[in-house]
Design an enzyme around this catalytic site. Structure first.
Site, PDB file in Angstrom:
ATOM      1  CE  LYS A  15      -4.088  -2.015   0.419  1.00 29.24           C
ATOM      2  NZ  LYS A  15      -5.037  -2.140  -0.653  1.00 29.24           N
TER       3      LYS A  15
ATOM      4  CE  LYS B 168      -6.235  -9.756  -2.796  1.00 31.60           C
ATOM      5  NZ  LYS B 168      -7.559  -9.263  -3.115  1.00 31.60           N
TER       6      LYS B 168
ATOM      7  CE  LYS C  35     -14.393  -6.660  -1.308  1.00 32.97           C
ATOM      8  NZ  LYS C  35     -13.586  -5.994  -0.313  1.00 32.97           N
TER       9      LYS C  35
HETATM   10  P1  ATP Z   1      -9.771  -4.819  -1.420  1.00 26.34           P
HETATM   11  O1  ATP Z   1      -9.134  -4.701  -2.766  1.00 26.34           O
HETATM   12  O2  ATP Z   1     -10.643  -3.683  -1.076  1.00 26.34           O
HETATM   13  O3  ATP Z   1      -8.803  -5.159  -0.307  1.00 26.34           O
HETATM   14  P2  ATP Z   1     -10.415  -7.569  -1.644  1.00 26.34           P
HETATM   15  O4  ATP Z   1     -10.983  -8.078  -2.894  1.00 26.34           O
HETATM   16  O5  ATP Z   1      -8.983  -7.854  -1.349  1.00 26.34           O
HETATM   17  O6  ATP Z   1     -10.764  -6.040  -1.540  1.00 26.34           O
HETATM   18  P3  ATP Z   1     -11.166  -8.050   1.093  1.00 26.34           P
HETATM   19  O7  ATP Z   1     -12.395  -7.385   1.598  1.00 26.34           O
HETATM   20  O8  ATP Z   1      -9.845  -7.447   1.423  1.00 26.34           O
HETATM   21  O9  ATP Z   1     -11.324  -8.176  -0.489  1.00 26.34           O
HETATM   22  O10 ATP Z   1     -11.157  -9.558   1.526  1.00 26.34           O
HETATM   23  C1  ATP Z   1     -12.363 -10.284   1.812  1.00 26.34           C
HETATM   24  C2  ATP Z   1     -12.065 -11.770   1.808  1.00 26.34           C
HETATM   25  O11 ATP Z   1     -11.861 -12.212   0.457  1.00 26.34           O
HETATM   26  C3  ATP Z   1     -10.801 -12.158   2.559  1.00 26.34           C
HETATM   27  O12 ATP Z   1     -11.049 -13.381   3.212  1.00 26.34           O
HETATM   28  C4  ATP Z   1      -9.770 -12.341   1.479  1.00 26.34           C
HETATM   29  O13 ATP Z   1      -8.751 -13.248   1.845  1.00 26.34           O
HETATM   30  C5  ATP Z   1     -10.630 -12.898   0.371  1.00 26.34           C
HETATM   31  N1  ATP Z   1     -10.046 -12.617  -0.949  1.00 26.34           N
HETATM   32  C6  ATP Z   1      -9.895 -11.400  -1.521  1.00 26.34           C
HETATM   33  N2  ATP Z   1      -9.380 -11.518  -2.751  1.00 26.34           N
HETATM   34  C7  ATP Z   1      -9.174 -12.853  -2.945  1.00 26.34           C
HETATM   35  C8  ATP Z   1      -8.660 -13.614  -4.033  1.00 26.34           C
HETATM   36  N3  ATP Z   1      -8.292 -13.041  -5.155  1.00 26.34           N
HETATM   37  N4  ATP Z   1      -8.601 -14.956  -3.899  1.00 26.34           N
HETATM   38  C9  ATP Z   1      -9.018 -15.554  -2.753  1.00 26.34           C
HETATM   39  N5  ATP Z   1      -9.506 -14.895  -1.706  1.00 26.34           N
HETATM   40  C10 ATP Z   1      -9.600 -13.558  -1.780  1.00 26.34           C
HETATM   41 MG    MG Z   2      -8.069  -7.011   0.459  1.00 25.44          MG
END
Ligand code: ATP
Ligand code: MG
Length: 382
Positions: free
Chosen positions: A162, A244, A247
Site C-alpha cells: 500500500k 489477485k 475489489k
Molecule cells: P480490497 O481490494 O478492497 O482489499 P479484496 O478483494 O482484497 O478487496 P477483502 O475485503 O480485502 O477483499 O477480503 C475479503 C475476503 O476475500 C478475505 O477473506 C480475502 O482473503 C478474500 N479474498 C480477496 N481476494 C481474494 C482472491 N483473489 N482470492 C481468494 N480470496 C480472496
Molecule cells: Mg483485500
C-alpha cells in the site's frame, strides 16, 4: 455477569462455579480458571455452551464482490454456517483507509450484505453485521494497539504494498490494519477464520497478539487459525496474471458477482494465454494454470479433465477453453447477481438482518471486552 449465566442464555448447559463435586448435566465438566469472574470453578466446556466452535470473518465494503471473495471466503462461510457459531461482518471501518466518498459507503455496505446472502449465506444461522455497529471492537483495537509494535507493523507485506501504491496516503489506520483485524477476530474469541491466502500473514499476527495478551494479563484469547475447507488457502488470480482478483484494483481482470453475462464473456475471452504448449512435459505457464484453476471452480470435473488432457497431448485450443469457461462462469454468476439485485430492493429486510446481526455480535463482544478490561485492571467501581 459470569460465564455461568451466559451459558444459560445459550440454553445448553447451566454451569456452577466454586469447588466440590458437581452434578453432571449435559456437558463436559472441568475445573478451570474463569477469566470472567477471575476465580477457579467447575465449568462446562465452551464447545458445549453452543455445541459449536466460534468462527469470524469479514469483507471490506470497498466495491463489488468478486470470484476471489467467493472462493476464498464466502464458499467457506456457507459450508460453516451449519456446524459452527459464525460471526460474519461487513468491514466498513477497514474500508476507510482509502478515504471513500461518504456518499458511497452506505450503498457499498448493503451491497456486500446482499451479495453474501445471495451467495447462500443464511442470516438466520449466522450473525451478519456491520463492523461499525459493534463499538466493542474499537475498544479492543485500542487495547491491542498497546501490544503491537511499529517495527513489526511496518514489515507487513500488505502495508509495504500500500505504501508503494498510495504513497500520498500512508495513514496510521493502514499501519494498524492487522491490529483492527485481530480485534475483529479476538472480540468473539474465535478459533477459525475462513479467509483467502492473502490474509494468511494477518492471522499469524492475530495469534501473536492473542499470545502477547494472554502472557501479560492472563488466558483469554484462543489462537485463531486461517481456515479453508479442503487443504490450502485459496488465491484467485486476476485474468491478466497481475496479482489477485480484487475489489479495488484491476477492474477488467476481475470477475464480479454483479457482472452481466456479456461482461463475463468479454473478460474471460480477453484472459491472457499464449500460443499453446511448446513441448511435451514443459511446465505450465502461470496464466494457463490460472485458467485451469478458474475452470476447476465452476466447470464440471469431466470438462476440466478434457481440457487438461488436450493440454497434455498439445491439441488444446485456448479459444475453445475460454468459451467453455465463459459459459460455465455465466451459469455460476448469473443466479447470484439476480438474487443480490432483488435483495437490494428490500431495504427493510436488509436493515432488519443487519440490526439483528449487530445485537448478536454485541452480546458476544461485550463479554470478551469486559473480561479483557478486568484482566488489564480497568475495573474501578466494582
Ligand atoms: P480490497 O481490494 O478492497 O482489499 P479484496 O478483494 O482484497 O478487496 P477483502 O475485503 O480485502 O477483499 O477480503 C475479503 C475476503 O476475500 C478475505 O477473506 C480475502 O482473503 C478474500 N479474498 C480477496 N481476494 C481474494 C482472491 N483473489 N482470492 C481468494 N480470496 C480472496
Ligand atoms: Mg483485500
Amino acid at each position: 455477569m459470569g460465564l455461568h449465566e451466559d451459558s444459560l442464555e445459550f440454553g445448553i448447559c447451566p454451569s456452577v462455579s466454586g469447588f466440590g463435586p458437581k452434578p453432571l448435566l449435559f456437558g463436559i465438566w472441568y475445573l478451570e480458571f474463569d477469566p470472567w469472574s477471575l476465580e477457579f470453578g467447575y465449568f462446562c466446556s465452551p464447545l458445549w455452551r453452543t455445541g459449536k466452535e466460534i468462527v469470524v470473518s469479514g469483507i471490506r465494503s470497498t466495491g463489488f464482490l468478486h470470484l476471489g471473495n467467493y472462493f476464498g471466503a464466502i464458499r467457506n462461510y456457507i459450508r460453516m454456517q451449519e456446524d459452527f457459531n459464525c460471526y460474519f461482518f461487513v468491514a466498513d471501518w477497514h474500508s476507510l483507509t482509502t478515504h471513500p466518498d461518504p456518499k458511497d459507503l452506505r450503498g457499498n455496505v448493503f451491497r456486500v450484505l446482499a451479495e453474501n446472502i445471495a451467495s447462500g449465506l443464511d442470516p438466520e444461522k449466522v450473525a451478519l453485521y456491520a463492523q461499525s455497529d459493534v463499538p466493542e471492537i474499537a475498544e479492543l483495537y485500542l487495547l491491542l494497539n498497546m501490544l503491537a509494535y511499529k517495527g513489526e507493523l511496518e514489515k507487513v507485506p500488505t502495508f509495504k504494498d500500500k505504501v508503494r501504491l498510495q504513497p500520498q496516503n500512508v495513514n496510521a489506520g493502514l499501519l494498524t490494519y492487522p491490529v483492527l483485524m485481530s480485534a475483529d477476530i479476538l472480540i468473539h474469541r474465535a478459533v477459525k477464520v475462513p479467509v483467502g491466502k492473502d490474509q494468511e500473514q494477518h492471522l499469524e499476527m492475530a495469534r501473536n497478539f492473542a499470545q502477547r495478551f494472554n502472557g501479560r494479563y492472563g488466558e483469554l484469547f484462543p489462537e485463531p487459525v486461517a481456515f479453508n475447507f479442503g487443504d490450502n488457502l485459496i488465491r484467485i488470480p486476476s485474468l491478466d496474471g497481475n496479482g489477485k482478483m480484487s475489489k479495488s484494483e484491476n477492474e477488467m481482470a476481475t470477475l464480479y458477482l454483479a457482472d452481466t453475462d456479456d461482461m463475463i464473456r468479454k473478460k474471460v475471452m480477453k484472459a491472457k494465454t499464449d500460443s499453446g504448449p511448446a513441448e511435451e512435459g514443459a511446465p505450465m505457464p502461470e496464466t494457463i494454470a490460472n485458467l485451469f484453476l478458474l475452470m476447476q471452480q465452476v466447470s464440471s470435473p469431466d470438462v476440466t479433465d478434457k481440457f487438461k488432457k488436450d493440454y497434455e497431448d498439445r491439441s488444446i485450443r485456448y479459444g475453445d477453453m475460454k468459451k467453455q469457461l465463459a459459459e460455465d462462469m455465466v451459469n455460476f454468476i448469473a443466479p447470484i447477481r439476480e438474487k443480490a439485485k432483488e435483495l437490494q430492493q428490500d431495504q427493510t429486510y436488509l436493515n432488519r438482518i443487519m440490526k439483528t446481526g449487530a445485537e448478536k455480535a454485541r452480546a458476544s463482544a461485550a463479554q470478551t471486552l469486559q473480561a479483557a478490561r478486568k484482566l488489564i485492571g480497568i475495573e474501578y467501581y466494582g
